[in-house]
Design a protein around this motif. Structure first.
Motif, short mmCIF file in Angstrom:
data_model
loop_
_atom_site.label_atom_id
_atom_site.label_comp_id
_atom_site.label_asym_id
_atom_site.label_seq_id
_atom_site.Cartn_x
_atom_site.Cartn_y
_atom_site.Cartn_z
N ARG A 98 0.81 -1.21 0.00
CA ARG A 98 0.00 0.00 0.00
C ARG A 98 0.85 1.27 0.00
N PHE A 99 0.31 2.31 -0.67
CA PHE A 99 0.93 3.65 -0.68
C PHE A 99 -0.19 4.66 -0.93
N VAL A 100 0.12 5.79 -1.55
CA VAL A 100 -0.86 6.89 -1.61
C VAL A 100 -2.13 6.51 -2.35
N ASP A 101 -2.08 5.59 -3.31
CA ASP A 101 -3.32 5.25 -4.03
C ASP A 101 -4.33 4.59 -3.10
N SER A 102 -3.88 4.00 -1.96
CA SER A 102 -4.86 3.54 -0.97
C SER A 102 -5.61 4.72 -0.37
N SER A 103 -4.89 5.80 -0.07
CA SER A 103 -5.59 6.98 0.46
C SER A 103 -6.55 7.55 -0.58
N ARG A 104 -6.15 7.50 -1.86
CA ARG A 104 -7.03 8.04 -2.91
C ARG A 104 -8.30 7.19 -3.03
N ALA A 105 -8.16 5.86 -2.96
CA ALA A 105 -9.33 4.98 -3.13
C ALA A 105 -10.18 4.92 -1.85
N ALA A 165 -20.61 -1.85 0.87
CA ALA A 165 -20.74 -0.74 -0.08
C ALA A 165 -19.45 0.10 -0.07
N TYR A 166 -18.88 0.31 1.11
CA TYR A 166 -17.61 1.06 1.22
C TYR A 166 -16.52 0.33 0.42
N HIS A 167 -16.43 -0.99 0.64
CA HIS A 167 -15.35 -1.73 -0.04
C HIS A 167 -15.58 -1.82 -1.54
N ALA A 168 -16.84 -1.84 -1.97
CA ALA A 168 -17.12 -1.84 -3.41
C ALA A 168 -16.67 -0.50 -4.01
N GLN A 169 -16.87 0.59 -3.26
CA GLN A 169 -16.41 1.90 -3.74
C GLN A 169 -14.89 1.96 -3.80
N HIS A 175 -9.88 0.97 -9.56
CA HIS A 175 -9.99 0.66 -10.98
C HIS A 175 -9.94 1.94 -11.81
N ALA A 176 -10.62 2.97 -11.33
CA ALA A 176 -10.63 4.24 -12.07
C ALA A 176 -9.24 4.88 -12.06
N LEU A 177 -8.52 4.78 -10.93
CA LEU A 177 -7.17 5.35 -10.89
C LEU A 177 -6.27 4.66 -11.91
N ALA A 178 -6.40 3.33 -12.02
CA ALA A 178 -5.57 2.58 -12.98
C ALA A 178 -5.93 2.98 -14.41
N ALA A 179 -7.23 3.15 -14.68
CA ALA A 179 -7.65 3.51 -16.04
C ALA A 179 -7.10 4.88 -16.43
N ALA A 180 -6.97 5.77 -15.43
CA ALA A 180 -6.51 7.13 -15.71
C ALA A 180 -4.99 7.23 -15.83
N ASP A 181 -4.27 6.22 -15.37
CA ASP A 181 -2.80 6.27 -15.37
C ASP A 181 -2.23 4.92 -15.77
#
Ligand code: TYD
Length: 213
Positions: A98-105, A165-169, A175-181
């Motif tokens: 884990r790193f910053v993308d965990s905080s983003r998700a 619901a939280y974990h689905a989000q 997934h969206a972060l990966a699609a964008a980068d």
């Protein structure tokens, strides 16, 4: 030749098998003769591990969403300054669970704070340091529930214990972060045996390894 230090992060929801994959990758890198620092977030330094305790077993009523994001960012700042940057500077490979993308998700997406706030905290706390490559382990939701039941047996921590619901989000956010980068965040299919997934991880990091050994 002194090899260039590389920074790899594993990301994904709970119960995706990412810790197992991280261990397998570290063993493979060691077998290449590289210096490998295996670490995790929140944590990795004494200060950040102390903050981890506050985050995963919060006192009293727990943290509001902004305080939680600040604590993750503070832990990361210490981790980056005291462990990650010095290791990279001497040519080690740093592999973090884990790193910053965990905080983003989690905090930005599922927690509702938005991506811009998390990115701004990361700029301030850690000068925006990004991994050379982030491996996003993705598994189907049914196998996640089975793995979590086996691992935690109903004793999850303050964040892991949040509702489906939280974990689905969280999963959708990753997934969206990966699609964008696509160059920086590589989705890796987490279904299959640990060795099958490990082969996918090795394929994903092969270009980085070729430049370093
Ligand atoms: P951990 O026991 O390490 O979980 P896992 O094995 O799933 O990685 O606990 C870390 C928890 O903290 C996990 O629920 C994800 C959460 N987390 C955030 O919400 N934001 C963050 O920035 C990080 C690093 C972790």
């Amino acid at each position: 030749m002194v090899s260039a230090g590389r920074f790899i992060a594993f990301e994904g929801g709970e119960g995706t098998g990412k810790s197992t994959q991280m261990r397998l990758l570290c063993d493979a890198l060691l077998a290449h003769g590289l210096e490998v620092i295996a670490t995790r977030e929140p944590g990795g330094t004494p200060g950040a591990e102390a903050i981890r305790g506050l985050l995963l077993a919060p006192p009293g009523q727990g943290w509001n969403a902004r305080a939680e994001a600040l604590l993750f960012a503070a832990a990361r700042s210490d981790h980056v300054e005291r462990l990650i940057r010095p290791a990279l500077a001497r040519g080690a490979w740093v592999v973090t669970d884990r790193f910053v993308d965990s905080s983003r998700a989690y905090q930005g997406g599922a927690g509702g704070l938005g991506d811009a706030a998390i990115v701004a905290l990361h700029e301030f706390g850690s000068q925006g340091l990004r991994p050379d490559l982030t491996l996003l382990i993705e598994v189907d939701p049914a196998s996640v529930s089975a793995r979590l039941a086996a691992r935690d047996g109903g004793n999850s921590d303050a964040i892991g214990g949040r509702d489906a619901a939280y974990h689905a989000q969280v999963a959708a956010g990753f997934h969206a972060l990966a699609a964008a980068d696509p160059a920086g965040i590589r989705p890796v299919g987490g279904n299959g045996t640990p060795d099958e997934v490990h082969q996918r991880v090795l394929a994903a990091i092969a270009p980085l390894l070729e430049q370093s050994v």
